[in-house]
Scaffold this motif. Structure first.
Motif, PDB file in Angstrom:
ATOM      1  N   PHE A 109      19.442  47.115   6.452  1.00  0.00           N
ATOM      2  CA  PHE A 109      20.038  45.902   5.880  1.00  0.00           C
ATOM      3  C   PHE A 109      20.105  44.786   6.927  1.00  0.00           C
ATOM      4  O   PHE A 109      19.800  43.620   6.623  1.00  0.00           O
ATOM      5  CB  PHE A 109      21.434  46.199   5.340  1.00  0.00           C
ATOM      6  CG  PHE A 109      21.473  46.525   3.880  1.00  0.00           C
ATOM      7  CD1 PHE A 109      21.428  45.522   2.923  1.00  0.00           C
ATOM      8  CD2 PHE A 109      21.545  47.841   3.449  1.00  0.00           C
ATOM      9  CE1 PHE A 109      21.453  45.812   1.571  1.00  0.00           C
ATOM     10  CE2 PHE A 109      21.569  48.148   2.098  1.00  0.00           C
ATOM     11  CZ  PHE A 109      21.523  47.135   1.154  1.00  0.00           C
ATOM     12  N   LEU A 110      20.501  45.136   8.141  1.00  0.00           N
ATOM     13  CA  LEU A 110      20.578  44.116   9.198  1.00  0.00           C
ATOM     14  C   LEU A 110      19.195  43.574   9.524  1.00  0.00           C
ATOM     15  O   LEU A 110      19.011  42.364   9.705  1.00  0.00           O
ATOM     16  CB  LEU A 110      21.230  44.716  10.444  1.00  0.00           C
ATOM     17  CG  LEU A 110      22.709  45.100  10.306  1.00  0.00           C
ATOM     18  CD1 LEU A 110      23.195  45.782  11.578  1.00  0.00           C
ATOM     19  CD2 LEU A 110      23.566  43.877   9.994  1.00  0.00           C
TER      20      LEU A 110
ATOM     21  N   GLY B 272      12.630  46.551   7.237  1.00  0.00           N
ATOM     22  CA  GLY B 272      14.032  46.774   6.908  1.00  0.00           C
ATOM     23  C   GLY B 272      14.201  47.323   5.499  1.00  0.00           C
ATOM     24  O   GLY B 272      14.995  48.246   5.279  1.00  0.00           O
ATOM     25  N   PHE B 273      13.439  46.806   4.532  1.00  0.00           N
ATOM     26  CA  PHE B 273      13.528  47.320   3.161  1.00  0.00           C
ATOM     27  C   PHE B 273      13.080  48.774   3.092  1.00  0.00           C
ATOM     28  O   PHE B 273      13.651  49.581   2.360  1.00  0.00           O
ATOM     29  CB  PHE B 273      12.686  46.453   2.223  1.00  0.00           C
ATOM     30  CG  PHE B 273      13.288  45.113   1.932  1.00  0.00           C
ATOM     31  CD1 PHE B 273      14.397  45.003   1.114  1.00  0.00           C
ATOM     32  CD2 PHE B 273      12.758  43.964   2.483  1.00  0.00           C
ATOM     33  CE1 PHE B 273      14.965  43.774   0.844  1.00  0.00           C
ATOM     34  CE2 PHE B 273      13.318  42.727   2.223  1.00  0.00           C
ATOM     35  CZ  PHE B 273      14.430  42.629   1.400  1.00  0.00           C
ATOM     36  N   VAL B 274      12.039  49.113   3.846  1.00  0.00           N
ATOM     37  CA  VAL B 274      11.586  50.503   3.889  1.00  0.00           C
ATOM     38  C   VAL B 274      12.682  51.404   4.463  1.00  0.00           C
ATOM     39  O   VAL B 274      12.958  52.498   3.941  1.00  0.00           O
ATOM     40  CB  VAL B 274      10.291  50.624   4.722  1.00  0.00           C
ATOM     41  CG1 VAL B 274       9.918  52.086   4.937  1.00  0.00           C
ATOM     42  CG2 VAL B 274       9.144  49.881   4.032  1.00  0.00           C
TER      43      VAL B 274
ATOM     44  N   VAL C 148      27.627  42.681   5.439  1.00  0.00           N
ATOM     45  CA  VAL C 148      28.842  43.381   5.010  1.00  0.00           C
ATOM     46  C   VAL C 148      28.476  44.713   4.345  1.00  0.00           C
ATOM     47  O   VAL C 148      29.144  45.734   4.562  1.00  0.00           O
ATOM     48  CB  VAL C 148      29.660  42.499   4.048  1.00  0.00           C
ATOM     49  CG1 VAL C 148      30.839  43.284   3.467  1.00  0.00           C
ATOM     50  CG2 VAL C 148      30.166  41.254   4.768  1.00  0.00           C
ATOM     51  N   VAL C 149      27.409  44.723   3.548  1.00  0.00           N
ATOM     52  CA  VAL C 149      26.943  45.968   2.933  1.00  0.00           C
ATOM     53  C   VAL C 149      26.569  46.975   4.018  1.00  0.00           C
ATOM     54  O   VAL C 149      26.858  48.178   3.905  1.00  0.00           O
ATOM     55  CB  VAL C 149      25.751  45.708   1.998  1.00  0.00           C
ATOM     56  CG1 VAL C 149      25.238  47.018   1.400  1.00  0.00           C
ATOM     57  CG2 VAL C 149      26.148  44.740   0.886  1.00  0.00           C
ATOM     58  N   ALA C 150      25.925  46.504   5.083  1.00  0.00           N
ATOM     59  CA  ALA C 150      25.588  47.376   6.207  1.00  0.00           C
ATOM     60  C   ALA C 150      26.850  48.011   6.795  1.00  0.00           C
ATOM     61  O   ALA C 150      26.879  49.215   7.097  1.00  0.00           O
ATOM     62  CB  ALA C 150      24.829  46.593   7.278  1.00  0.00           C
ATOM     63  N   GLY C 151      27.904  47.202   6.949  1.00  0.00           N
ATOM     64  CA  GLY C 151      29.168  47.742   7.454  1.00  0.00           C
ATOM     65  C   GLY C 151      29.757  48.785   6.529  1.00  0.00           C
ATOM     66  O   GLY C 151      30.299  49.802   6.989  1.00  0.00           O
TER      67      GLY C 151
END
Length: 385
Positions: free
Chosen positions: A289-290, A304-306, A368-371
């Motif tokens: 995600f980052l 990143g998407f992979v 934030v989703v990554a967190g």
């Protein structure tokens, strides 16, 4: 158990594994076959984007509303009955969606379609938990891998039929007939009942304890998947310079990576164990995600998407498997609760991301989703076998 019954059960298990895989495939094809139909239905009924978005809520709402009830029915009557009945009723919905005459009928049909998909979802996962328990091997990720493959096949098959010039109704009937034949063909191979407590009385109650924690973790995982579905193309177009026509490649990278990760996930679980599979997977997805949101170089963003697809691929299957093993709670009830909370993340997550993006920016919202995924990694011990 008499030796003859034990041997018969062992002989039936390969058939039950095959049937479970095919039912997951049916669910994926059935869900994804709707996506290529949406533009046709939108144009025929003259819906604008706002009206379409509103009526599509009925689809997810039908799934969420049906899940608690289906958990009880599955516990009471057995997975085979629920899978067979709901699977056949699901097939009926697909051609009806192709001919709905007005918005109200579309909303009712989508509610019904979502309810049947939710019923199959709960029952097939409960069945998968029992098959995995009897076999003694990790199988759940592979089952979910077939669901992901079904999603790719369903969208591609319906699109191909429409590209050949077939009417929408003919394409929908072809998909429905295929799914109906699979359900009928595998019905006898499904296990009759899960567990030995099917006659016990089960009551609705609010989730608590480990069931609630598993549900919250599934909420986060489904939220991450929903973020990919609804925001990946916007991210690539508005922040990484992709054209509108090519911005969908991000979700394609995510989907293929997730399907591949699930198909090899059972072997990864054997190597790493359940806890470290979730821990490493959630960490990889968070990093993805980052990278996808912050990297300025397009190939890095697509990488990143992979990573998101690979990392997230086995989290939900292991959460469902853990829910089915919780002590003192029938597997179907636990799975229904966890699945409903997960779907709440899938439905509400993109809207929450939208609010955060409006207050800051979309890359910040995805950070934030990554967190949140790092919190999933920190809670990975809940899936210990």
């Amino acid at each position: 158990m008499p030796r003859e019954s034990l041997q018969a059960g062992q002989q039936r298990l390969p058939g039950a594994i095959r049937a479970t895989r095919l039912i997951f495939l049916v669910s994926g094809i059935g869900m994804a076959s709707w996506a290529p139909m949406v533009p046709y239905v939108k144009a025929r009924l003259g819906l604008d984007d706002a009206a379409l978005g509103l009526v599509l809520l009925a689809f997810g709402g039908g799934s969420m509303l049906s899940m608690p009830l289906v958990g009880v029915l599955t516990h009471r009557y057995g997975n085979r009955r629920v899978i067979s009945v709901a699977g056949l009723l699901l097939c009926v919905a697909i051609p009806v969606l192709a001919i709905v005459p007005d918005v109200l009928t579309l909303a009712v049909t989508l509610l019904y379609f979502g309810a049947m998909l939710g019923a199959v979802d709960v029952a097939m996962n409960a069945h998968a938990v029992e098959v995995e328990r009897r076999d003694g091997r990790a199988l759940m990720s592979g089952f979910h891998g077939l669901f992901s493959v079904g999603g790719l096949v369903g969208a591609a098959l319906m699109s191909a039929l429409l590209a050949l010039g077939l009417p929408l109704l003919v394409g929908a009937l072809a998909i429905a007939l295929l799914l109906m034949l699979i359900v009928l063909g595998q019905r006898r191979s499904l296990l009759v009942r899960v567990g030995d407590v099917a006659r016990q009385t089960v009551k609705f109650r609010l989730p608590r304890g480990l069931v609630l924690l598993l549900g919250v973790l599934c909420f986060v995982s489904f939220l991450a998947e929903g973020a990919m579905l609804d925001w990946s193309a916007v991210l690539l177009r508005d922040f990484h310079g992709f054209s509108a026509a090519s911005a969908g490649i991000g979700y394609a990278c995510f989907s293929v990576a997730m399907a591949g990760g699930r198909l090899v996930g059972d072997r990864a679980i054997v190597r790493l164990g359940t806890v470290w599979t979730v821990r490493v997977g959630a960490g990889v997805a968070a990093f993805g995600f980052l990278l996808a949101s912050m990297a300025n170089w397009p190939p890095a963003s697509l990488t990143g998407f992979v990573l998101i697809g690979l990392g997230a691929s086995n989290i939900v299957p292991l959460m469902f498997s853990a829910a089915g093993r919780l002590p003192g709670q029938p597997p179907a009830i636990s799975i229904a609760t966890v699945t409903a909370l997960g779907y709440a993340g899938l439905l509400s997550g993109p809207a929450l991301i939208g609010f955060m993006a409006h207050a800051s920016s979309l890359p910040a919202a995805l950070a934030v989703v990554a967190g949140m995924l790092l919190l999933v990694a920190a809670s990975a011990r809940i899936v210990r076998r």
